[in-house]
Design a protein around this motif. Structure first.
Motif, mmCIF file in Angstrom:
data_model
loop_
_atom_site.group_PDB
_atom_site.id
_atom_site.type_symbol
_atom_site.label_atom_id
_atom_site.label_comp_id
_atom_site.label_asym_id
_atom_site.label_seq_id
_atom_site.Cartn_x
_atom_site.Cartn_y
_atom_site.Cartn_z
ATOM 1 N N ASP A 193 0.639 -1.162 0.030
ATOM 2 C CA ASP A 193 -0.164 -0.059 0.066
ATOM 3 C C ASP A 193 0.878 1.410 -0.042
ATOM 4 O O ASP A 193 0.619 2.103 0.798
ATOM 5 C CB ASP A 193 -0.903 0.169 1.349
ATOM 6 N N LEU A 194 1.774 1.175 -0.907
ATOM 7 C CA LEU A 194 2.721 2.495 -0.938
ATOM 8 C C LEU A 194 2.854 2.957 -2.563
ATOM 9 O O LEU A 194 2.611 2.165 -3.459
ATOM 10 C CB LEU A 194 4.219 2.123 -0.690
ATOM 11 N N ASP A 195 2.816 4.246 -2.785
ATOM 12 C CA ASP A 195 2.847 4.883 -4.049
ATOM 13 C C ASP A 195 4.219 4.882 -4.529
ATOM 14 O O ASP A 195 4.518 4.178 -5.484
ATOM 15 C CB ASP A 195 2.123 6.069 -3.848
ATOM 16 N N GLN A 196 5.099 5.615 -3.716
ATOM 17 C CA GLN A 196 6.463 5.515 -4.104
ATOM 18 C C GLN A 196 7.203 5.291 -2.916
ATOM 19 O O GLN A 196 6.737 5.583 -1.515
ATOM 20 C CB GLN A 196 6.940 6.953 -4.754
ATOM 21 N N ALA A 197 8.484 4.807 -2.921
ATOM 22 C CA ALA A 197 9.274 4.742 -1.702
ATOM 23 C C ALA A 197 10.909 4.359 -2.345
ATOM 24 O O ALA A 197 11.008 3.801 -3.101
ATOM 25 C CB ALA A 197 8.875 3.560 -0.868
ATOM 26 N N ASP A 198 11.810 4.789 -1.337
ATOM 27 C CA ASP A 198 13.164 4.580 -1.618
ATOM 28 C C ASP A 198 13.456 3.106 -1.089
ATOM 29 O O ASP A 198 12.373 2.472 -0.560
ATOM 30 C CB ASP A 198 14.055 5.591 -1.065
ATOM 31 N N ASP A 199 14.557 2.481 -1.186
ATOM 32 C CA ASP A 199 14.952 1.327 -0.875
ATOM 33 C C ASP A 199 14.671 0.988 0.579
ATOM 34 O O ASP A 199 13.965 -0.103 0.954
ATOM 35 C CB ASP A 199 16.338 0.742 -1.328
ATOM 36 N N ASP A 200 15.302 1.899 1.434
ATOM 37 C CA ASP A 200 15.109 1.667 2.874
ATOM 38 C C ASP A 200 13.589 1.677 3.294
ATOM 39 O O ASP A 200 13.270 0.873 4.347
ATOM 40 C CB ASP A 200 15.820 2.761 3.587
ATOM 41 N N THR A 201 12.659 2.516 2.656
ATOM 42 C CA THR A 201 11.324 2.766 2.979
ATOM 43 C C THR A 201 10.598 1.352 2.783
ATOM 44 O O THR A 201 9.831 0.803 3.487
ATOM 45 C CB THR A 201 10.916 4.093 2.467
ATOM 46 N N LEU A 202 10.894 1.020 1.351
ATOM 47 C CA LEU A 202 10.118 -0.224 1.070
ATOM 48 C C LEU A 202 10.632 -1.361 1.868
ATOM 49 O O LEU A 202 9.659 -2.303 2.455
ATOM 50 C CB LEU A 202 10.632 -0.609 -0.498
ATOM 51 N N ASP A 203 11.784 -1.788 2.124
ATOM 52 C CA ASP A 203 12.322 -2.610 2.866
ATOM 53 C C ASP A 203 11.822 -2.651 4.386
ATOM 54 O O ASP A 203 11.353 -3.711 5.143
ATOM 55 C CB ASP A 203 13.856 -2.364 3.281
ATOM 56 N N ALA A 204 11.623 -1.421 5.004
ATOM 57 C CA ALA A 204 10.989 -1.259 6.412
ATOM 58 C C ALA A 204 9.527 -1.770 6.589
ATOM 59 O O ALA A 204 9.191 -2.525 7.245
ATOM 60 C CB ALA A 204 11.326 0.098 7.003
ATOM 61 N N ALA A 205 8.815 -1.319 5.431
ATOM 62 C CA ALA A 205 7.369 -1.562 5.235
ATOM 63 C C ALA A 205 7.176 -3.136 5.016
ATOM 64 O O ALA A 205 6.402 -3.704 5.770
ATOM 65 C CB ALA A 205 6.790 -0.787 4.224
ATOM 66 N N LEU A 206 7.868 -3.764 4.366
ATOM 67 C CA LEU A 206 7.737 -5.125 4.057
ATOM 68 C C LEU A 206 8.208 -5.927 5.249
ATOM 69 O O LEU A 206 7.668 -7.089 5.595
ATOM 70 C CB LEU A 206 8.442 -5.526 2.836
ATOM 71 N N THR A 207 9.336 -5.505 6.008
ATOM 72 C CA THR A 207 9.626 -6.344 6.971
ATOM 73 C C THR A 207 8.883 -6.178 8.257
ATOM 74 O O THR A 207 8.518 -7.076 8.982
ATOM 75 C CB THR A 207 11.216 -5.816 7.307
ATOM 76 N N ALA A 208 8.298 -4.845 8.323
ATOM 77 C CA ALA A 208 7.297 -4.765 9.704
ATOM 78 C C ALA A 208 6.057 -5.066 9.399
ATOM 79 O O ALA A 208 5.335 -5.574 10.284
ATOM 80 C CB ALA A 208 7.483 -3.441 9.817
ATOM 81 N N SER A 209 5.614 -5.612 8.041
ATOM 82 C CA SER A 209 4.187 -6.008 7.705
ATOM 83 C C SER A 209 3.905 -7.305 8.512
ATOM 84 O O SER A 209 4.604 -8.180 8.378
ATOM 85 C CB SER A 209 3.996 -5.970 6.213
ATOM 86 N N GLU A 210 2.788 -7.445 8.690
ATOM 87 C CA GLU A 210 2.073 -8.618 9.224
ATOM 88 C C GLU A 210 0.910 -9.065 8.487
ATOM 89 O O GLU A 210 0.086 -9.868 8.827
ATOM 90 C CB GLU A 210 1.339 -8.442 10.809
ATOM 91 N N SER A 211 0.892 -8.555 7.222
ATOM 92 C CA SER A 211 -0.184 -8.563 6.187
ATOM 93 C C SER A 211 0.153 -10.130 5.626
ATOM 94 O O SER A 211 1.125 -10.339 5.100
ATOM 95 C CB SER A 211 -0.348 -7.806 5.231
ATOM 96 N N VAL A 212 -0.877 -11.162 5.378
ATOM 97 C CA VAL A 212 -0.837 -12.478 4.852
ATOM 98 C C VAL A 212 -0.422 -12.122 3.401
ATOM 99 O O VAL A 212 0.283 -12.898 2.612
ATOM 100 C CB VAL A 212 -2.145 -13.107 5.074
ATOM 101 N N ALA A 213 -1.122 -10.992 2.770
ATOM 102 C CA ALA A 213 -0.834 -10.878 1.295
ATOM 103 C C ALA A 213 0.427 -10.508 1.102
ATOM 104 O O ALA A 213 1.136 -10.724 -0.023
ATOM 105 C CB ALA A 213 -1.788 -9.693 0.881
ATOM 106 N N VAL A 214 1.169 -9.539 1.894
ATOM 107 C CA VAL A 214 2.403 -9.325 1.830
ATOM 108 C C VAL A 214 3.480 -10.279 1.894
ATOM 109 O O VAL A 214 4.319 -10.443 0.944
ATOM 110 C CB VAL A 214 3.061 -8.125 2.841
ATOM 111 N N GLU A 215 3.017 -11.086 2.884
ATOM 112 C CA GLU A 215 3.975 -12.646 2.947
ATOM 113 C C GLU A 215 3.817 -13.452 1.741
ATOM 114 O O GLU A 215 4.956 -13.905 1.261
ATOM 115 C CB GLU A 215 3.232 -13.199 4.227
ATOM 116 N N ALA A 216 2.967 -13.512 1.395
ATOM 117 C CA ALA A 216 2.471 -14.405 0.220
ATOM 118 C C ALA A 216 3.459 -13.772 -0.969
ATOM 119 O O ALA A 216 3.763 -14.677 -1.931
ATOM 120 C CB ALA A 216 0.935 -14.758 -0.073
ATOM 121 N N GLU A 217 3.192 -12.614 -1.189
ATOM 122 C CA GLU A 217 3.670 -12.117 -2.265
ATOM 123 C C GLU A 217 5.337 -11.928 -2.340
ATOM 124 O O GLU A 217 5.965 -12.505 -3.297
ATOM 125 C CB GLU A 217 3.426 -10.374 -2.595
ATOM 126 N N VAL A 218 5.770 -11.834 -1.341
ATOM 127 C CA VAL A 218 7.412 -11.731 -0.972
ATOM 128 C C VAL A 218 7.821 -13.304 -1.366
ATOM 129 O O VAL A 218 8.705 -13.689 -2.072
ATOM 130 C CB VAL A 218 7.653 -11.637 0.459
#
Length: 389
Positions: free
Chosen positions: A276-301
Motif C-alpha cells: 500500500d505504497l505509491d512511491q518509496a526509496d529502498d530503505d522505506t520499502l524494506d522497512a514496510a515489508l519487514t514490519a508488515s504482518e499482512s498475509v498478502a505481503v507475506e505471500a507476495e514476497v
C-alpha cells in the motif's frame, strides 16, 4: 565501464596512481603501510605522497599515539574535498549525491518525479542541484566529474543510452546533454554494472573473484558480472540483462504473466502495491515489508522469491559464481526469505555448481549505485592523477 588508459608500469605516473588508488580503496594508510604494500622505498613514498598532497588529492597527518616512543609514521588519507557527482535516474525519482574521494557521501538528494522524466529534465535537475550545492555544502570543493548509473543499455564509450525501455529513452546522447548542462566531464554506464563494481570493491562481493550481481530497481532487474575479478560487459557492453530472461515457473499459481520475463514476474511495483505504497526509496520499502504482518505481503514476497530462485539457478549453472549479490528490493526478498531462497536455488541448480555458493544482500544498501557511479567518475583521475590539474 571500459578501463581508462594507465601509465606504463614502474614509471613515476604509475606509482603515483598506485598510491592514490590504495588510499582511495583501502582508506587511510600510513607511509609505512604504503612502503610495505608497494615495495617502494621510503624516500620514494615520501616524494609521491608529497606530490599527491600538492595536487590536493590526499591529506597527511602525524597521529598522536599516547605512550609511543619515537615519531609515528605519517598517515595518508584521500581528500573528501575532491568530489564526484553521482547520479541514478529512475522512472519514479532521480537520486544524486556528492561523493568524496574518500568515498564519503557529503550530500545526497532524491528528487521524485510525477511522470517518467525526459533526458533533458534529468540533465536540468543535475545541473540545478550542482549549482545549489556549490553555493552551500560543496563551497570550496573540487568537483572532478559526473558519473551516471542508468537502468538500460548504455554505450559507455560515448555515453549514449541505446535503450532504457522503462524510461522510454532510445539512442539518447545523454553524456553530451549533461555535459552541456553542467560544464563538467560526464561518464555514463549501466546501473547494475556499476552496482556490481561497487559491491565487488567495497561490499558483499569483496574478496570474491567470481560474482553475479542482480539489481532490483523501479525500472526492473539488471545484472552485473565479475569474472576472475574483472567486470564483464560483453561485446557491445550489454551483458547481464538477467531481467529479460524467462524463468521456469512450475506452479501456475506463481505466474503473473503469460510468458513474462523475470522483471515482469519479480517486480518492485507489485511489492509497493501489496504494501500500500505509491512511491518509496529502498530503505522505506524494506522497512514496510519487514514490519508488515499482512498475509498478502507475506505471500507476495514468498512468490517472488520462488520465481527469483529459478532465475538465479540458471545463472549459477552458466557462470558458477562464488557469490550472488542482490541489491535493491531483491535484497529485501533475500533477507525476508533467508535460507529458503538459498535452498530453492540449490535444489534447482546443478549440485556441483551450487557447492559453496553464497547469496548475500548488497552490503552498500541504497548507496551501491551512487558509489558505483562515483567510481566511474573518478576512473580517469585514479588511473593517472599526474595528468590532472
Amino acid at each position: 565501464m571500459p578501463p581508462p588508459t594507465s601509465p606504463a608500469t614502474g614509471t613515476r605516473p604509475h606509482n603515483l596512481a598506485r598510491l592514490l588508488r590504495l588510499v582511495h580503496e583501502l582508506g587511510a594508510q600510513s607511509r609505512a603501510e604504503l612502503t610495505e604494500t608497494t615495495g617502494l622505498n621510503r624516500s620514494t613514498i615520501a616524494d609521491l605522497v608529497a606530490e599527491l598532497v600538492r595536487r590536493g588529492l590526499v591529506e597527511e597527518s602525524v597521529p598522536d599515539v599516547a605512550g609511543r616512543v619515537g615519531r609515528p609514521s605519517p598517515v595518508v588519507r584521500p581528500s573528501a574535498g575532491v568530489v564526484a557527482i553521482a547520479v541514478n535516474p529512475e522512472i519514479d525519482a532521480t537520486e544524486i549525491a556528492a561523493v568524496g574521494l574518500d568515498r564519503s557521501i557529503l550530500v545526497r538528494d532524491r528528487i521524485e518525479h510525477a511522470t517518467v522524466p525526459t533526458p533533458e529534465e534529468v540533465a536540468a535537475v543535475v545541473a540545478d542541484r550542482i549549482s545549489t550545492w556549490k553555493d552551500d555544502v560543496l563551497a570550496g570543493a573540487r568537483i572532478e566529474s559526473v558519473g551516471i548509473a542508468v537502468p538500460g543499455l548504455v554505450r559507455s564509450g560515448d555515453g549514449v543510452i541505446r535503450n532504457a525501455p522503462h524510461l522510454h529513452w532510445s539512442d539518447v546522447p545523454f553524456a553530451d546533454l549533461v555535459r552541456e548542462a553542467t560544464g563538467l566531464p560526464v561518464s555514463v554506464d549501466n546501473d547494475a554494472t556499476l552496482g556490481a563494481i561497487a559491491e565487488h570493491r567495497y561490499g558483499a562481493g569483496h574478496g570474491f573473484d567470481d560474482v553475479v550481481y542482480l539489481n532490483g530497481g523501479a525500472s526492473g532487474i539488471g545484472g552485473g558480472l565479475i569474472i576472475h575479478s574483472i567486470p564483464v560487459t560483453g561485446a557491445g557492453g550489454y551483458a547481464g540483462e538477467f531481467g529479460q530472461n524467462r524463468p521456469r515457473i512450475s506452479d501456475d499459481a506463481d505466474r503473473r504473466t503469460g510468458d513474462g520475463t523475470l522483471e515482469a514476474e519479480v517486480s518492485r511495483r507489485m511489492l509497493l502495491d501489496v504494501a500500500d505504497l505509491d512511491q518509496a526509496d529502498d530503505d522505506t520499502l524494506d522497512a514496510a515489508l519487514t514490519a508488515s504482518e499482512s498475509v498478502a505481503v507475506e505471500a507476495e514476497v514468498a512468490r517472488q522469491a520462488r520465481v527469483l530462485a529459478s532465475a538465479l539457478a540458471n545463472a549459477v549453472n552458466v557462470l558458477n559464481p562464488s557469490v550472488v549479490v542482490l541489491g535493491g528490493f531483491l535484497a529485501t526478498l533475500s533477507a525476508l526469505q533467508g535460507e529458503r531462497l538459498v535452498d530453492d536455488v540449490a535444489a534447482l541448480a546443478m549440485t556441483e555448481s551450487a557447492e559453496g555458493l553464497e547469496i548475500r544482500p548488497a552490503a552498500l544498501g541504497q548507496d551501491r549505485l551512487l558509489i558505483g557511479a562515483a567510481e566511474l567518475a573518478f576512473a580517469d583521475l585514479l588511473a593517472d592523477p599526474g595528468a590532472r590539474g
